[in-house]
Design a protein around this motif. Structure first.
Motif, mmCIF file in Angstrom:
data_model
loop_
_atom_site.group_PDB
_atom_site.id
_atom_site.type_symbol
_atom_site.label_atom_id
_atom_site.label_comp_id
_atom_site.label_asym_id
_atom_site.label_seq_id
_atom_site.Cartn_x
_atom_site.Cartn_y
_atom_site.Cartn_z
ATOM 1 N N UNK A 83 64.731 89.734 44.075
ATOM 2 C CA UNK A 83 65.128 91.078 43.657
ATOM 3 C C UNK A 83 64.108 91.639 42.669
ATOM 4 N N UNK A 84 63.731 90.809 41.681
ATOM 5 C CA UNK A 84 62.711 91.240 40.735
ATOM 6 C C UNK A 84 61.392 91.538 41.421
ATOM 7 N N UNK A 85 61.047 90.702 42.405
ATOM 8 C CA UNK A 85 59.814 90.926 43.159
ATOM 9 C C UNK A 85 59.874 92.259 43.908
ATOM 10 N N UNK A 86 60.984 92.506 44.576
ATOM 11 C CA UNK A 86 61.121 93.712 45.399
ATOM 12 C C UNK A 86 60.995 94.977 44.552
ATOM 13 N N UNK A 87 61.636 94.970 43.375
ATOM 14 C CA UNK A 87 61.606 96.143 42.514
ATOM 15 C C UNK A 87 60.485 96.086 41.481
ATOM 16 N N UNK A 88 59.665 95.043 41.578
ATOM 17 C CA UNK A 88 58.545 94.843 40.648
ATOM 18 C C UNK A 88 59.033 94.899 39.191
ATOM 19 N N UNK A 89 60.120 94.176 38.950
ATOM 20 C CA UNK A 89 60.718 94.101 37.622
ATOM 21 C C UNK A 89 60.343 92.780 36.981
ATOM 22 N N UNK A 90 59.286 92.786 36.186
ATOM 23 C CA UNK A 90 58.806 91.571 35.543
ATOM 24 C C UNK A 90 59.676 91.250 34.327
ATOM 25 N N UNK A 161 57.890 90.252 52.667
ATOM 26 C CA UNK A 161 58.365 91.590 52.349
ATOM 27 C C UNK A 161 59.372 92.110 53.365
ATOM 28 N N UNK A 162 59.124 91.853 54.638
ATOM 29 C CA UNK A 162 60.024 92.346 55.686
ATOM 30 C C UNK A 162 61.394 91.702 55.574
ATOM 31 N N UNK A 163 61.422 90.392 55.372
ATOM 32 C CA UNK A 163 62.696 89.684 55.253
ATOM 33 C C UNK A 163 63.439 90.096 53.987
ATOM 34 N N UNK A 168 67.994 92.597 51.319
ATOM 35 C CA UNK A 168 68.497 93.439 50.238
ATOM 36 C C UNK A 168 69.087 94.755 50.725
ATOM 37 N N UNK A 169 69.095 94.951 52.039
ATOM 38 C CA UNK A 169 69.693 96.167 52.594
ATOM 39 C C UNK A 169 71.211 96.058 52.520
ATOM 40 N N UNK A 170 71.869 97.137 52.800
ATOM 41 C CA UNK A 170 73.345 97.155 52.742
ATOM 42 C C UNK A 170 73.937 96.132 53.696
ATOM 43 N N UNK A 174 76.745 92.513 53.324
ATOM 44 C CA UNK A 174 78.086 92.812 53.809
ATOM 45 C C UNK A 174 79.066 91.668 53.598
ATOM 46 N N UNK A 175 78.629 90.448 53.922
ATOM 47 C CA UNK A 175 79.573 89.334 53.846
ATOM 48 C C UNK A 175 79.755 88.824 52.426
ATOM 49 N N UNK A 176 78.914 89.268 51.487
ATOM 50 C CA UNK A 176 79.062 88.879 50.093
ATOM 51 C C UNK A 176 78.778 87.423 49.819
ATOM 52 N N UNK A 177 78.139 86.721 50.756
ATOM 53 C CA UNK A 177 77.919 85.297 50.607
ATOM 54 C C UNK A 177 76.576 84.962 49.978
ATOM 55 N N UNK A 178 75.660 85.925 49.943
ATOM 56 C CA UNK A 178 74.322 85.641 49.456
ATOM 57 C C UNK A 178 74.101 86.314 48.107
ATOM 58 N N UNK A 179 73.701 85.525 47.127
ATOM 59 C CA UNK A 179 73.401 86.059 45.809
ATOM 60 C C UNK A 179 71.953 85.746 45.465
#
Length: 212
Positions: A83-90, A161-163, A168-170, A174-179
């Motif tokens: 998530x940090x990588x995707x949003x470039x949040x260091x 990046x593609x994965x 991280x898409x909606x 959906x299943x709420x199983x991945x954090x």
């Protein structure tokens, strides 16, 4: 390429064992040698990333992007923040709060820090680099090899990046199983190792040591 990288690891360890400089000097040299390597070699897949797990480093625990790896006699805690990588949040510590060694890292457009605490019987190593973190305790005898492997692991994290965009898409949630972040307790004051300890205690309270 993987064979070449394994030979590099062996060479680094040999240099450690035969060196006669101060340990802190060896830390500086090791960081520069390993993080200065621009080649990325991977052999292990995760959610949205791959990384290189050196020969002799054994997996102990894995849940999503939270892992426990065994290096020599030490269990280290490894987390990849897609998530940090995707949003470039260091998100890394910029202040020296360590009693033995501290350094800001900036190699090949990747940033972070390394901090080391020393006690009578062991060393605590914490490294944040390129949107991934790794930490753990080690003995003086294993220090050099554990440090080298930690740095090699972090230096060879490769993001998909593609994965990641798909995960991280909606639909990906959906299943709420991945954090994709550490399961933090109510108190935000707990540190990285404490978050990881809460995760592993749910699975096996007797298997892993308390490093918090």
């Amino acid at each position: 390429m993987i064979v070449k990288h394994r030979q590099f690891i062996i060479l680094i360890i040999i240099l450690f064992l035969t060196g006669c400089t101060r340990l802190t000097d060896n830390v500086d040299n090791t960081i520069n040698d390993i993080l200065g390597d621009q080649d990325t070699v991977v052999n292990t897949a995760g959610f949205g990333y791959m990384y290189y797990r050196p020969v002799g480093v054994m997996p102990v625990y894995s849940e999503n992007n939270n892992l426990v790896l065994k290096i020599k006699n030490s269990e280290v805690y490894f987390y990849v923040d897609i998530v940090g990588y995707y949003y470039k949040n260091e998100n890394y510590i910029k202040d020296n709060t360590y009693n033995y060694y501290y350094k800001l890292l900036n190699y090949n457009d990747k940033k972070g820090f390394i901090g080391i605490n020393k006690s009578d019987n062991d060393y605590f190593i914490e490294i944040s680099y390129g949107y991934a973190r790794i930490e753990g305790y080690t003995s003086k005898e294993d220090f050099k090899e554990v440090l080298a492997n930690m740095l090699i692991i972090l230096n060879n994290v490769k993001y998909n990046d593609t994965m990641i965009k798909s995960l991280l898409s909606e639909d990906g949630f959906k299943d709420g199983e991945i954090s994709y972040e550490l399961k933090k307790p109510e108190s935000a004051k707990s540190n990285f190792s404490q978050y990881l300890q809460e995760i592993v205690e749910d699975e096996d309270k007797d298997k892993l040591p308390d490093i918090g």
